[in-house]
Design a protein around this motif. Structure first.
Motif: not given
Length: 358
Positions: A55-80
């Motif tokens: 979804y990030l490769q097209d020209s649309s506006n994207t909203w990603i919401h992370v609800q709850g506890y995000a583990e460090p591994a998930i945060l690293r993936q989103l950060g990259e």
């Protein structure tokens, strides 16, 4: 209410370190994606972070919401994936941060605090928002999703959202967090009204505990709303590259709401402080009323005790003494003394009544 709610790493930990949190890890994680263009609206529940990459490769506006506890591994993936700064990701993981705004090159990072009522107490939930050129990444700890009303508006009035840039949605999210202060303060207003009536009727130790609880919770709300107002003010006054100038007219309205909330909060804090004085005055007045009644009773019985003490002396059986007490030998001596004592008590009551002592 906890006095200190911030999660933190041990002193000396390198900046940007993501370490597993001890609290909140039991909260389930959900990732929701909403993408929209001028003609299309898409919504999906993601099983993992990698599913949002197409979804990030097209020209649309994207909203990603992370609800709850995000583990460090998930945060690293989103950060990259979104090139999020490590210091910002550390702030997302260590909840309880002070509301603030940070600019990282072409990316804007905002932390807000959402006040919620949980088990009749005030809790602060951290809201973390990243704004990019065509995307928003939001984080919220806790079980319930606070942004569901925004999704309903997107589904119902999608054309208005879809025709605007992504920073309009960014403003909507901030405005929702700020406006959540109004129903919270409305509940405090109702509590203060009930508390005021109880103070006037019959204050107890539970009333005092209620006053102290309200004062503590209003103090927590001040710690939430005060820096949050400064965040909105900075977004309004300063220029940040992901935000367009057209959005500032909406931020002015949001800033006005934050000022109204702060004014209402300070009013309630003054009322709670004055109620403590009213409680102390009421308790003192109640004590004085009790002491006055006891004093009146004691005053009435003083002359009665004197009369009973005089006629309780054994000086009536001495025929050789002219100073013996003849009243003890009277046929109607006992009822006569009772009449005298009752008359003295009645006269004292009339006297106290005319003086307005009761």
């Amino acid at each position: 209410m906890d006095y200190f709610t911030k999660d933190y790493h041990p002193p000396g930990t390198p900046p940007g370190t993501l370490v597993e949190a001890e609290e909140g890890a039991e909260t389930p994680l959900s990732i929701r994606l909403m993408g929209y263009t001028a003609a299309e609206l898409r919504e999906r529940e993601l099983a993992n972070v990698s599913e949002c990459r197409p979804y990030l490769q097209d020209s649309s506006n994207t909203w990603i919401h992370v609800q709850g506890y995000a583990e460090p591994a998930i945060l690293r993936q989103l950060g990259e994936m979104f090139n999020l700064h490590p210091l910002a990701m550390e702030d997302v993981l260590n909840t309880g941060q002070r509301p603030k705004v940070e600019s990282y090159d072409e990316q804007l990072f905002v932390i807000l605090s959402l006040a919620v009522i949980h088990d009749s107490t005030i809790k602060a939930r951290q809201i973390s928002l990243f704004l990019g050129e065509d995307y928003i990444v939001s984080f919220c700890n806790g079980h319930s999703d606070p942004f569901e009303p925004v999704r309903k508006r997107l589904r119902k009035n999608g054309q208005r959202f879809q025709s605007r840039s992504i920073d309009y949605l960014f403003y909507i999210l901030i405005d929702l967090v700020v406006d959540e202060g109004f129903p919270i303060l409305e509940s405090f207003g109702e509590q203060l009204e009930e508390l005021e009536l109880e103070l006037l009727r019959c204050p107890t130790q539970n009333t005092l505990a209620w006053i102290h609880r309200i004062k503590r919770e209003l103090l927590l709300l001040r710690r939430i709303f005060w820096p949050q107002r400064e965040v909105v003010n900075r977004l309004l006054r300063e220029d940040y590259s992901p935000m367009t100038n057209g959005i500032k007219i909406y931020l002015r309205d949001c800033y006005d709401h934050s000022i109204q909330i702060m004014e209402l909060l300070e009013t309630y804090r003054e009322m709670s402080s004055s109620m403590l004085d009213v409680y102390l005055s009421s308790v003192s007045h109640h004590t004085n009323e009790i002491m006055r009644i006891l004093t009146i009773i004691a005053t009435i019985f003083i002359p009665l005790t004197f009369i009973a003490g005089v006629y309780g002396m054994n000086f009536g059986d001495n025929p050789d003494s002219p100073w013996a007490m003849p009243e003890l030998s009277w046929y109607y001596g006992y009822p006569l003394i009772w009449l005298v004592m009752i008359a003295v008590a009645v006269l004292l009551l009339i006297f106290f009544k005319r003086r307005g002592w009761f």
